[in-house]
Design a protein around this motif. Structure first.
Motif, mmCIF file in Angstrom:
data_model
loop_
_atom_site.group_PDB
_atom_site.id
_atom_site.type_symbol
_atom_site.label_atom_id
_atom_site.label_comp_id
_atom_site.label_asym_id
_atom_site.label_seq_id
_atom_site.Cartn_x
_atom_site.Cartn_y
_atom_site.Cartn_z
ATOM 1 N N LEU A 87 0.562 -1.358 0.186
ATOM 2 C CA LEU A 87 -0.112 0.254 -0.058
ATOM 3 C C LEU A 87 0.847 0.979 -0.110
ATOM 4 O O LEU A 87 0.655 2.407 -1.221
ATOM 5 C CB LEU A 87 -1.085 0.084 1.572
ATOM 6 N N PRO A 88 2.106 1.436 0.752
ATOM 7 C CA PRO A 88 2.869 2.708 0.945
ATOM 8 C C PRO A 88 3.507 2.872 -0.524
ATOM 9 O O PRO A 88 3.463 4.207 -1.373
ATOM 10 C CB PRO A 88 3.680 2.267 2.252
ATOM 11 N N THR A 103 0.117 4.467 -3.234
ATOM 12 C CA THR A 103 0.480 5.321 -2.971
ATOM 13 C C THR A 103 0.974 6.294 -3.127
ATOM 14 O O THR A 103 0.950 7.311 -3.998
ATOM 15 C CB THR A 103 0.260 5.241 -0.816
ATOM 16 N N LYS A 133 1.840 7.535 -6.954
ATOM 17 C CA LYS A 133 0.130 7.398 -7.545
ATOM 18 C C LYS A 133 -0.410 6.332 -8.200
ATOM 19 O O LYS A 133 -0.483 6.910 -9.506
ATOM 20 C CB LYS A 133 0.245 8.462 -7.944
ATOM 21 N N HIS A 174 -3.491 4.349 -7.447
ATOM 22 C CA HIS A 174 -4.339 4.358 -6.857
ATOM 23 C C HIS A 174 -5.147 4.508 -8.160
ATOM 24 O O HIS A 174 -4.536 5.579 -8.834
ATOM 25 C CB HIS A 174 -4.687 4.870 -5.792
ATOM 26 N N ARG A 208 -7.344 13.370 -0.944
ATOM 27 C CA ARG A 208 -5.963 13.369 0.884
ATOM 28 C C ARG A 208 -6.318 14.060 1.674
ATOM 29 O O ARG A 208 -5.966 12.918 3.221
ATOM 30 C CB ARG A 208 -4.294 14.461 -0.053
ATOM 31 N N ALA A 257 -8.383 10.985 3.263
ATOM 32 C CA ALA A 257 -7.955 9.867 3.544
ATOM 33 C C ALA A 257 -6.676 10.043 4.843
ATOM 34 O O ALA A 257 -6.373 9.040 5.392
ATOM 35 C CB ALA A 257 -6.531 9.509 2.066
ATOM 36 N N MET A 277 2.098 5.231 4.667
ATOM 37 C CA MET A 277 1.360 5.982 3.176
ATOM 38 C C MET A 277 0.635 7.202 3.836
ATOM 39 O O MET A 277 0.483 8.521 2.760
ATOM 40 C CB MET A 277 -0.619 5.517 3.681
ATOM 41 N N PHE A 301 0.613 11.276 2.291
ATOM 42 C CA PHE A 301 -0.379 11.562 1.434
ATOM 43 C C PHE A 301 0.503 13.158 2.168
ATOM 44 O O PHE A 301 -0.197 13.991 0.920
ATOM 45 C CB PHE A 301 -1.208 11.110 2.239
ATOM 46 N N HIS A 335 2.273 14.021 -0.806
ATOM 47 C CA HIS A 335 1.579 15.235 -2.275
ATOM 48 C C HIS A 335 0.737 16.296 -1.873
ATOM 49 O O HIS A 335 0.650 17.055 -3.229
ATOM 50 C CB HIS A 335 1.048 13.477 -2.387
ATOM 51 N N GLU A 379 4.962 12.278 -7.862
ATOM 52 C CA GLU A 379 5.168 11.560 -7.663
ATOM 53 C C GLU A 379 5.790 11.330 -6.145
ATOM 54 O O GLU A 379 6.776 11.983 -6.185
ATOM 55 C CB GLU A 379 5.142 10.000 -8.492
#
Length: 160
Positions: free
Chosen positions: A61-62, A65, A68, A70, A93, A96, A142, A146, A149, A156
């Protein structure tokens, strides 16, 4: 920045661990099926595959993320102007961050409760407290991505 460089390396290492967990799941399953042809099997194969599945997803998952990877809400993104996309992306974000922040705390608490109760896998007898703690650690990574970002829109964290 040194902090982000360390986080990048950690995320890449966890992605390798995720890939290894998938390979291990496949290996355990294949060997277990082959052994069952001879009337035996791997004790705790189901427990091992479940644990490897969690490790694979949590550790991937990290990285997903960070690159990018997803699926974005493309329909809405294409209907928005550049400013609208920036606002929508920022709102998503921030949402999230809030959701994963709550999940991180709750999973860590659950891990502590499992540790205190001595919960183990049914067939192997190995402790399970580390699973929610591993997931919460990956959620922290993650959330760092976020935040990156949010402060560096359009970039990215890791180039794929």
């Amino acid at each position: 920045m040194v902090f982000f460089s360390i986080i990048r390396q950690l995320i890449k290492a966890l992605a390798i661990i995720a890939g290894g967990a998938v390979l291990l799941m496949m290996g355990i399953t294949v060997i277990d099926v082959l052994l069952r042809l001879f009337g035996t099997g791997i004790t705790g194969a189901y427990d091992l595959v479940r644990a490897c599945g969690v490790v694979a997803v949590a550790c991937a998952l990290p990285y997903l993320t960070a690159v990018k990877g997803h699926i974005a809400i493309e329909f809405f993104y294409h209907k928005c102007s550049r400013l609208g996309r920036l606002i929508l992306d920022s709102l998503l974000r921030l949402s999230a961050l809030a959701i994963f922040g709550v999940l991180t705390v709750q999973l860590y608490r659950h891990g502590l409760a499992l540790l205190a109760s001595g919960e183990v896998f049914p067939n192997l007898g190995l402790p399970v407290f580390w699973i929610p703690m591993l997931v919460s650690f990956n959620f922290i990574l993650m959330m760092i991505v976020f935040l990156y970002h949010l402060t560096h829109p359009g970039r990215e964290f890791i180039k794929p």
